[in-house]
Design a protein around this motif. Structure first.
Motif, PDB file in Angstrom:
ATOM      1  N   LEU A 175     -11.277  26.143  48.938  1.00 14.57           N
ATOM      2  CA  LEU A 175     -10.567  24.861  48.844  1.00 14.57           C
ATOM      3  C   LEU A 175     -10.665  24.273  47.440  1.00 14.57           C
ATOM      4  CD1 LEU A 175     -11.256  22.877  52.148  1.00 14.57           C
ATOM      5  CD2 LEU A 175      -9.122  23.914  51.383  1.00 14.57           C
ATOM      6  N   GLU A 176     -11.841  24.368  46.841  1.00 17.43           N
ATOM      7  CA  GLU A 176     -12.025  23.826  45.497  1.00 17.43           C
ATOM      8  C   GLU A 176     -11.126  24.525  44.491  1.00 17.43           C
ATOM      9  OE1 GLU A 176     -15.619  23.258  42.209  1.00 17.43           O
ATOM     10  OE2 GLU A 176     -16.075  23.797  44.283  1.00 17.43           O
ATOM     11  N   GLU A 177     -10.890  25.821  44.710  1.00 18.83           N
ATOM     12  CA  GLU A 177     -10.082  26.594  43.770  1.00 18.83           C
ATOM     13  C   GLU A 177      -8.587  26.498  44.072  1.00 18.83           C
ATOM     14  OE1 GLU A 177      -9.517  31.286  42.451  1.00 18.83           O
ATOM     15  OE2 GLU A 177     -11.362  30.625  43.437  1.00 18.83           O
ATOM     16  N   GLN A 178      -8.227  26.495  45.374  1.00 19.75           N
ATOM     17  CA  GLN A 178      -6.812  26.616  45.732  1.00 19.75           C
ATOM     18  C   GLN A 178      -6.259  25.412  46.496  1.00 19.75           C
ATOM     19  OE1 GLN A 178      -6.372  30.304  47.906  1.00 19.75           O
ATOM     20  NE2 GLN A 178      -7.464  31.510  46.368  1.00 19.75           N
ATOM     21  N   GLN A 179      -7.090  24.505  46.952  1.00 16.33           N
ATOM     22  CA  GLN A 179      -6.698  23.327  47.720  1.00 16.33           C
ATOM     23  C   GLN A 179      -6.102  23.654  49.090  1.00 16.33           C
ATOM     24  OE1 GLN A 179      -5.602  23.319  44.137  1.00 16.33           O
ATOM     25  NE2 GLN A 179      -7.738  22.656  44.058  1.00 16.33           N
ATOM     26  N   ALA A 180      -6.055  24.920  49.458  1.00 13.22           N
ATOM     27  CA  ALA A 180      -5.543  25.361  50.759  1.00 13.22           C
ATOM     28  C   ALA A 180      -5.927  26.824  50.932  1.00 13.22           C
ATOM     29  CB  ALA A 180      -4.031  25.183  50.848  1.00 13.22           C
ATOM     30  N   VAL A 181      -5.681  27.353  52.119  1.00 14.94           N
ATOM     31  CA  VAL A 181      -5.926  28.770  52.382  1.00 14.94           C
ATOM     32  C   VAL A 181      -4.629  29.401  52.869  1.00 14.94           C
ATOM     33  CG1 VAL A 181      -7.171  30.460  53.775  1.00 14.94           C
ATOM     34  CG2 VAL A 181      -8.362  28.421  52.936  1.00 14.94           C
ATOM     35  N   ASP A 182      -4.176  30.412  52.162  1.00 14.63           N
ATOM     36  CA  ASP A 182      -3.008  31.179  52.565  1.00 14.63           C
ATOM     37  C   ASP A 182      -3.438  32.611  52.828  1.00 14.63           C
ATOM     38  OD1 ASP A 182      -0.490  29.438  52.232  1.00 14.63           O
ATOM     39  OD2 ASP A 182      -1.592  29.077  50.366  1.00 14.63           O
ATOM     40  N   THR A 183      -3.089  33.116  53.977  1.00 19.15           N
ATOM     41  CA  THR A 183      -3.464  34.478  54.339  1.00 19.15           C
ATOM     42  C   THR A 183      -2.333  35.101  55.129  1.00 19.15           C
ATOM     43  OG1 THR A 183      -5.191  35.838  55.372  1.00 19.15           O
ATOM     44  CG2 THR A 183      -4.574  33.788  56.503  1.00 19.15           C
ATOM     45  N   GLN A 184      -2.417  36.420  55.353  1.00 19.41           N
ATOM     46  CA  GLN A 184      -1.399  37.087  56.160  1.00 19.41           C
ATOM     47  C   GLN A 184      -2.027  38.201  56.969  1.00 19.41           C
ATOM     48  OE1 GLN A 184       1.495  38.668  53.368  1.00 19.41           O
ATOM     49  NE2 GLN A 184       0.492  40.653  53.312  1.00 19.41           N
ATOM     50  N   CYS A 185      -1.396  38.538  58.065  1.00 16.98           N
ATOM     51  CA  CYS A 185      -1.860  39.619  58.936  1.00 16.98           C
ATOM     52  C   CYS A 185      -1.595  40.959  58.270  1.00 16.98           C
ATOM     53  CB  CYS A 185      -1.132  39.538  60.282  1.00 16.98           C
ATOM     54  SG  CYS A 185      -1.492  40.924  61.378  1.00 16.98           S
ATOM     55  N   HIS A 186      -2.588  41.821  58.288  1.00 20.83           N
ATOM     56  CA  HIS A 186      -2.432  43.146  57.674  1.00 20.83           C
ATOM     57  C   HIS A 186      -1.460  44.025  58.463  1.00 20.83           C
ATOM     58  CE1 HIS A 186      -5.524  42.348  54.759  1.00 20.83           C
ATOM     59  NE2 HIS A 186      -6.456  42.178  55.687  1.00 20.83           N
ATOM     60  N   PHE A 187      -1.321  43.764  59.752  1.00 19.95           N
ATOM     61  CA  PHE A 187      -0.494  44.624  60.595  1.00 19.95           C
ATOM     62  C   PHE A 187       0.993  44.263  60.536  1.00 19.95           C
ATOM     63  CE2 PHE A 187      -4.685  45.085  62.470  1.00 19.95           C
ATOM     64  CZ  PHE A 187      -4.748  46.435  62.773  1.00 19.95           C
ATOM     65  N   CYS A 188       1.317  42.968  60.603  1.00 22.61           N
ATOM     66  CA  CYS A 188       2.728  42.567  60.681  1.00 22.61           C
ATOM     67  C   CYS A 188       3.177  41.709  59.510  1.00 22.61           C
ATOM     68  CB  CYS A 188       2.997  41.823  61.986  1.00 22.61           C
ATOM     69  SG  CYS A 188       2.155  40.219  62.099  1.00 22.61           S
ATOM     70  N   HIS A 189       2.243  41.360  58.630  1.00 20.58           N
ATOM     71  CA  HIS A 189       2.521  40.587  57.411  1.00 20.58           C
ATOM     72  C   HIS A 189       2.970  39.156  57.689  1.00 20.58           C
ATOM     73  CE1 HIS A 189       2.988  44.377  54.642  1.00 20.58           C
ATOM     74  NE2 HIS A 189       1.863  44.350  55.334  1.00 20.58           N
ATOM     75  N   THR A 190       2.730  38.648  58.889  1.00 24.60           N
ATOM     76  CA  THR A 190       3.001  37.239  59.151  1.00 24.60           C
ATOM     77  C   THR A 190       2.060  36.387  58.304  1.00 24.60           C
ATOM     78  OG1 THR A 190       3.688  37.669  61.421  1.00 24.60           O
ATOM     79  CG2 THR A 190       2.993  35.420  60.917  1.00 24.60           C
ATOM     80  N   ARG A 191       2.609  35.369  57.646  1.00 24.00           N
ATOM     81  CA  ARG A 191       1.817  34.519  56.755  1.00 24.00           C
ATOM     82  C   ARG A 191       1.340  33.267  57.491  1.00 24.00           C
ATOM     83  NH1 ARG A 191       1.916  35.882  51.485  1.00 24.00           N
ATOM     84  NH2 ARG A 191       3.383  37.521  50.848  1.00 24.00           N
ATOM     85  N   TYR A 192       0.120  32.849  57.163  1.00 29.65           N
ATOM     86  CA  TYR A 192      -0.467  31.658  57.755  1.00 29.65           C
ATOM     87  C   TYR A 192      -0.974  30.749  56.641  1.00 29.65           C
ATOM     88  CZ  TYR A 192      -0.384  34.268  62.150  1.00 29.65           C
ATOM     89  OH  TYR A 192       0.015  34.989  63.247  1.00 29.65           O
TER      90      TYR A 192
END
Length: 293
Positions: A254-271
């Motif tokens: 959070l200190e570095e990016q102010q949020a967390v963005d990630t994605q599923c390795h299997f289907c590439h859906t982003r969260y």
């Protein structure tokens, strides 16, 4: 329908089997990432094996096959469940390019092991491990069945990445239930299946293939079950995984990016998880997302 699995019995014998093919489901897995052809082929074989083993063990939960090696192909993974849902990924080693002639199983994976995980909805999780001691995925899985003292089992797997076709055949010898069983049935059925060509396994309609192999047997065929690509990822599962990173790691992100963005390795859906959501997750993985105005 080509994405399906078909159970069958050879009547009057102690031999059961499963025959499956993938088309759209295999194509959907390959669409998530551009794999080199030999890697895509092995991933198709692994997806086929996962579907066959899930039907064999009658698991009410998730079965996963994870192949890890020290060669250019570092990881192959496939998951399946009784509902016919399949997903899979492959990961190349960053420091080892694929060799020009590296299309074989051992050339790609080197030394390593297969981890078979049965994760039931209720009850204890089970893991079995087998070394990559054979020259094919089917051979390694047969070795697992032999070492785990289960029923004698034979597998035939094939995949064509260009045509988006994958398939597999499994035969299993059941315990003799009477003295009147056909004593040569197992050896005969395995011998006939060993004449099967990859193009037949991938191209023939399942009942036609069974007729070609066992036209002198009485084959009892059950209703086929559909197979399809589906990912089990969800916002809730990702939230639990983030919570498990711990407060220190999450606050650092959070200190570095102010949020967390990630994605599923299997289907590439982003969260995407905003700062307020991460603060809530630090306290509890089941914390409801804040209402944004």
């Amino acid at each position: 329908m080509t994405d399906q699995i078909q159970r069958f019995l050879l009547d009057g014998t102690n031999v059961r089997g499963e025959l499956m093919t993938l088309d759209a489901a295999y194509a959907a897995v390959l669409d998530t990432q551009a794999y080199p052809a030999p890697v895509a082929r092995l991933l198709g074989e692994l997806l086929s094996a996962a579907a066959l083993l899930t039907e064999t063990v009658k698991l009410d939960g998730t079965l996963s096959l994870e192949v890890r090696g020290d060669g250019p192909l570092g990881l192959l993974m496939a998951e399946s469940n009784p509902g016919g849902e399949l997903r899979g990924i492959a990961r190349l080693a960053e420091d080892q390019p694929l060799p020009d002639d590296g299309s074989g199983f051992r050339e790609l994976l080197g030394s390593g092991r297969i981890v078979i995980t049965l994760d039931p909805k209720e009850g204890n999780r089970y893991q079995g491990i087998v070394e990559l001691s054979e020259d094919s995925l089917a051979g390694c899985l047969e070795d697992y069945f032999a070492r785990s003292e289960q029923l004698p089992t034979k597998l035939w797997l094939a995949a064509d990445a260009e045509q988006h076709r994958a398939g597999g055949l499994l035969l299993q010898r059941l315990p003799d239930e009477s003295q009147n069983q056909d004593q040569d049935a197992w050896e005969r059925s395995v011998h006939l299946a060993s004449t099967l060509k990859d193009e037949e396994l991938l191209g023939l309609e399942q009942r036609e293939l069974l007729h070609r192999l066992y036209h002198e047997e009485t084959v009892r065929v059950f209703d086929p079950k559909p197979l399809y690509f589906a990912c089990s990822c969800s916002r809730e599962r990702i939230a639990r995984a983030l919570h498990n990173l711990g407060e220190e790691e999450l606050r650092s992100i959070l200190e570095e990016q102010q949020a967390v963005d990630t994605q599923c390795h299997f289907c590439h859906t982003r969260y995407h998880f905003g700062a307020a959501e991460i603060e809530a997750l630090i306290e509890s993985p089941d914390a409801p997302a804040p209402t944004l105005h």
